[in-house]
Motif scaffolding. Sequence first.
Motif, PDB file in Angstrom:
ATOM      1  N   GLU A   1       0.711  -1.135   0.058  1.00 15.09           N
ATOM      2  CA  GLU A   1       0.090  -0.222  -0.162  1.00 15.09           C
ATOM      3  C   GLU A   1       1.025   1.235  -0.046  1.00 15.09           C
ATOM      4  O   GLU A   1       1.596   1.489   0.782  1.00 15.09           O
ATOM      5  CB  GLU A   1      -0.940  -0.244   1.288  1.00 15.09           C
ATOM      6  CG  GLU A   1      -2.279  -0.726   1.026  1.00 15.09           C
ATOM      7  CD  GLU A   1      -3.032  -0.185  -0.105  1.00 15.09           C
ATOM      8  OE1 GLU A   1      -3.243   1.110   0.024  1.00 15.09           O
ATOM      9  OE2 GLU A   1      -3.144  -0.956  -1.067  1.00 15.09           O
ATOM     10  N   GLY A   2       0.592   2.110  -0.945  1.00 17.05           N
ATOM     11  CA  GLY A   2       1.147   3.371  -0.848  1.00 17.05           C
ATOM     12  C   GLY A   2       2.860   3.244  -0.967  1.00 17.05           C
ATOM     13  O   GLY A   2       3.462   2.415  -0.894  1.00 17.05           O
ATOM     14  N   SER A   3       3.560   4.429  -1.014  1.00 17.14           N
ATOM     15  CA  SER A   3       4.914   4.344  -0.894  1.00 17.14           C
ATOM     16  C   SER A   3       5.432   4.203   0.641  1.00 17.14           C
ATOM     17  O   SER A   3       5.023   5.241   1.331  1.00 17.14           O
ATOM     18  CB  SER A   3       5.400   5.709  -1.609  1.00 17.14           C
ATOM     19  OG  SER A   3       6.748   5.873  -1.233  1.00 17.14           O
ATOM     20  N   GLY A   4       6.410   3.518   0.782  1.00 14.65           N
ATOM     21  CA  GLY A   4       7.024   3.448   2.220  1.00 14.65           C
ATOM     22  C   GLY A   4       7.878   4.418   2.352  1.00 14.65           C
ATOM     23  O   GLY A   4       8.603   4.460   3.637  1.00 14.65           O
ATOM     24  N   THR A   5       8.251   5.105   1.300  1.00 16.05           N
ATOM     25  CA  THR A   5       9.633   5.946   1.553  1.00 16.05           C
ATOM     26  C   THR A   5       9.193   7.230   2.121  1.00 16.05           C
ATOM     27  O   THR A   5       8.370   7.918   1.454  1.00 16.05           O
ATOM     28  CB  THR A   5      10.325   6.279  -0.015  1.00 16.05           C
ATOM     29  OG1 THR A   5      10.734   4.916  -0.405  1.00 16.05           O
ATOM     30  CG2 THR A   5      11.285   7.185   0.291  1.00 16.05           C
ATOM     31  N   LYS A   6       9.680   7.517   3.294  1.00 17.51           N
ATOM     32  CA  LYS A   6       9.636   8.978   3.914  1.00 17.51           C
ATOM     33  C   LYS A   6      10.693   9.885   3.423  1.00 17.51           C
ATOM     34  O   LYS A   6      10.600  10.851   3.444  1.00 17.51           O
ATOM     35  CB  LYS A   6       9.505   8.752   5.441  1.00 17.51           C
ATOM     36  CG  LYS A   6       8.600   7.695   5.851  1.00 17.51           C
ATOM     37  CD  LYS A   6       8.481   7.556   7.522  1.00 17.51           C
ATOM     38  CE  LYS A   6       7.407   6.801   8.058  1.00 17.51           C
ATOM     39  NZ  LYS A   6       8.031   5.264   8.452  1.00 17.51           N
ATOM     40  N   VAL A   7      12.077   9.321   3.470  1.00 19.76           N
ATOM     41  CA  VAL A   7      13.118   9.982   3.202  1.00 19.76           C
ATOM     42  C   VAL A   7      13.843   9.519   2.097  1.00 19.76           C
ATOM     43  O   VAL A   7      14.091   8.514   1.999  1.00 19.76           O
ATOM     44  CB  VAL A   7      14.069  10.180   4.366  1.00 19.76           C
ATOM     45  CG1 VAL A   7      15.210  10.923   4.147  1.00 19.76           C
ATOM     46  CG2 VAL A   7      13.249  10.663   5.634  1.00 19.76           C
ATOM     47  N   LEU A   8      14.073  10.654   0.900  1.00 18.06           N
ATOM     48  CA  LEU A   8      14.795  10.126  -0.098  1.00 18.06           C
ATOM     49  C   LEU A   8      16.424  10.613  -0.106  1.00 18.06           C
ATOM     50  O   LEU A   8      16.211  12.208  -0.232  1.00 18.06           O
ATOM     51  CB  LEU A   8      14.215  10.240  -1.512  1.00 18.06           C
ATOM     52  CG  LEU A   8      14.735   9.898  -2.799  1.00 18.06           C
ATOM     53  CD1 LEU A   8      15.361   8.620  -2.933  1.00 18.06           C
ATOM     54  CD2 LEU A   8      14.123  10.635  -4.072  1.00 18.06           C
ATOM     55  N   VAL A   9      17.262  10.116  -0.233  1.00 18.53           N
ATOM     56  CA  VAL A   9      18.874  10.833  -0.122  1.00 18.53           C
ATOM     57  C   VAL A   9      19.233  10.640  -1.403  1.00 18.53           C
ATOM     58  O   VAL A   9      19.385   9.374  -2.001  1.00 18.53           O
ATOM     59  CB  VAL A   9      19.487  10.137   1.050  1.00 18.53           C
ATOM     60  CG1 VAL A   9      20.963  10.756   1.219  1.00 18.53           C
ATOM     61  CG2 VAL A   9      18.717  10.079   2.236  1.00 18.53           C
ATOM     62  N   LEU A  10      19.656  11.969  -2.025  1.00 20.43           N
ATOM     63  CA  LEU A  10      20.463  11.796  -3.276  1.00 20.43           C
ATOM     64  C   LEU A  10      21.876  12.544  -2.981  1.00 20.43           C
ATOM     65  O   LEU A  10      21.611  13.681  -3.112  1.00 20.43           O
ATOM     66  CB  LEU A  10      19.474  12.574  -4.463  1.00 20.43           C
ATOM     67  CG  LEU A  10      18.344  12.054  -4.630  1.00 20.43           C
ATOM     68  CD1 LEU A  10      17.041  12.899  -5.491  1.00 20.43           C
ATOM     69  CD2 LEU A  10      18.267  10.645  -5.122  1.00 20.43           C
ATOM     70  N   ASP A  11      22.863  11.897  -3.247  1.00 14.38           N
ATOM     71  CA  ASP A  11      24.036  12.282  -2.743  1.00 14.38           C
ATOM     72  C   ASP A  11      24.845  12.664  -4.313  1.00 14.38           C
ATOM     73  O   ASP A  11      25.109  11.779  -4.876  1.00 14.38           O
ATOM     74  CB  ASP A  11      24.900  11.498  -1.957  1.00 14.38           C
ATOM     75  CG  ASP A  11      26.363  12.148  -1.590  1.00 14.38           C
ATOM     76  OD1 ASP A  11      26.683  13.425  -1.851  1.00 14.38           O
ATOM     77  OD2 ASP A  11      27.058  11.639  -0.862  1.00 14.38           O
TER      78      ASP A  11
END
Length: 512
Positions: free
Chosen positions: A166-176
């Motif tokens: 259900e839905g996206s589990g991602t709360k934080v996306l890190v892009l270095d």
Amino acid sequence: MAEPRPVLEMTGIVKEFPGVRALSGVDFRLFPGEIHALMGENGAGKSTLIKVLTGVHPLDGGTITLDGKAVRIGSPLEAQHAGISTVYQEVNLCPNLSVAENIFIGREPTRAGRIQWKRIRKEAAEMVDRLGLDIDVTAPLSSYPLAVQQLVAIVRSVGHGDSDGEGSGTKVLVLDEPTSSLDRDEVLELFRLMRRLRDEGVAILFVSHFLDQIYEICDRMTVLRNGTLVGEHMVADLDQVGLIELMIGKALDQLEGLHEHQLRSDVGETLVKAEGLGRTGGIAPFDLEIKKGEVLGLAGLLGSGRTELARLLFGADQPDSGKVTIAGKQVSMSAPNDAIGAGVAFCSENRKTEGLVPDLTVRENIILALQASRGWTRPIPAAQRDELVAKYIKALDIRPANPEARVGQLSGGNQQKVLLARWLITQPKLLILDEPTRGIDVGAKAEIQKLVVSLSEDGMSVLYIAAELEEVLRLSHTIGVLRDRKLVAQLTNGPEITTSKILETIASGEHQ
Ligand SMILES: Nc1ncnc2c1ncn2[C@@H]1O[C@H](COP(=O)(O)OP(=O)(O)OP(=O)(O)O)[C@@H](O)[C@H]1O
Ligand SMILES: [Mg+2]
């Protein structure tokens, strides 16, 4: 309006490596639905903060709370489960598999022990679609350019729901530093995806040394200096000058001096002459001359053939037509050693694969090319070697200024400087610099550009490749313009040559 509660709070974060305090008590917070820039000079601690957050490094002090609950993140897998997704600059996917398979690899849905391929394709297509991307999920991943592969990596990391789907589990996306090798259109595509995810409530942590990009895409920023927090600001409240001053801890005018410099006008005789040099599939045959003390800049889009041209001049690729003379002598160029012997140095854009040996020390890495050109049977006397290494560590402000540090433990920008030192030390006649300032912070960037100017004043010829046209224009006596793997124009720098003029030439393929 009261601020919403941060989705992530890091408090008093401490991280020590042997001999280095990379983070000394840093506070950091991230709100849902924002794009947040983490800023700082090379070695400030950005990547370390991210690695602590994503479970790569254990903490030496401090706490992390997610959605108000204290968490311990022991590994990248635990971070993923907690809703923190990370996409690294190097895409770690399987190029031979399809896009859909890559999105689902390691979590393929099964029924009665069999992988449900149809469902994988259907769901992957839905995920790609939902994020507004135009990607054929049945095509092999390798059929797409690196930039799209990176987008697929993002889809993979954010697209999966919690275990129930259900839905996206991602709360934080890190892009270095995800944009360092993307061209403008690819950056825009990435930004579109980032905005979309932000609007769905994901908090995005973004690291980039391109200030314009920060101002284009970010809402808030946190600035680190030397492992400490120096400020958190809304992007709209802090202009670029203010930001740079926070990053470097001094007023900007100390960095200036580059704008006023005059390119030396008395370049010498021809040093390098290429006639009809070309390689099928690489670059169409071209003629080129580089004079002693001249900076020749190459302008062109990503993939236009800039690196291919440089590689031919260095013997890294074999030409199938034409010849090269250096200081009047024809050079065979069948291998880089021929070029090095003739006084050519090539500082590659690709510090990981073509450059540094992470397990060797800074000293060993710096000395490598000089030792190779002398031959391994004639070691450089220790005292002379140490003096040279110390000189370049100082000249390029490599941090930590410790010749015995292992290169793999330096921050990205400092690794780049080690690579540059390696080639400068050989005192080449022609120095080829392919994107030497990529991943380098503003202060160090200005230093490297000043260095190029002074090397040219001392009579060194430089072939300079950079994505930023302003940079090429500021430094070069002559600008070679490439388009579709062809050298289409060579412009002598002067008041009438502007970035828009160069862009026109790139666009039309000819100089009017
Ligand atoms: N594995 C490690 N071992 C020892 N020291 C390390 C290690 N990783 C990082 N450091 C040190 O920690 C400090 C911070 O490095 P970090 O990579 O976090 O910088 P950064 O802000 O990401 O810089 P850049 O902009 O150059 O990528 C530097 O002094 C670096 O040399
Ligand atoms: Mg870094």
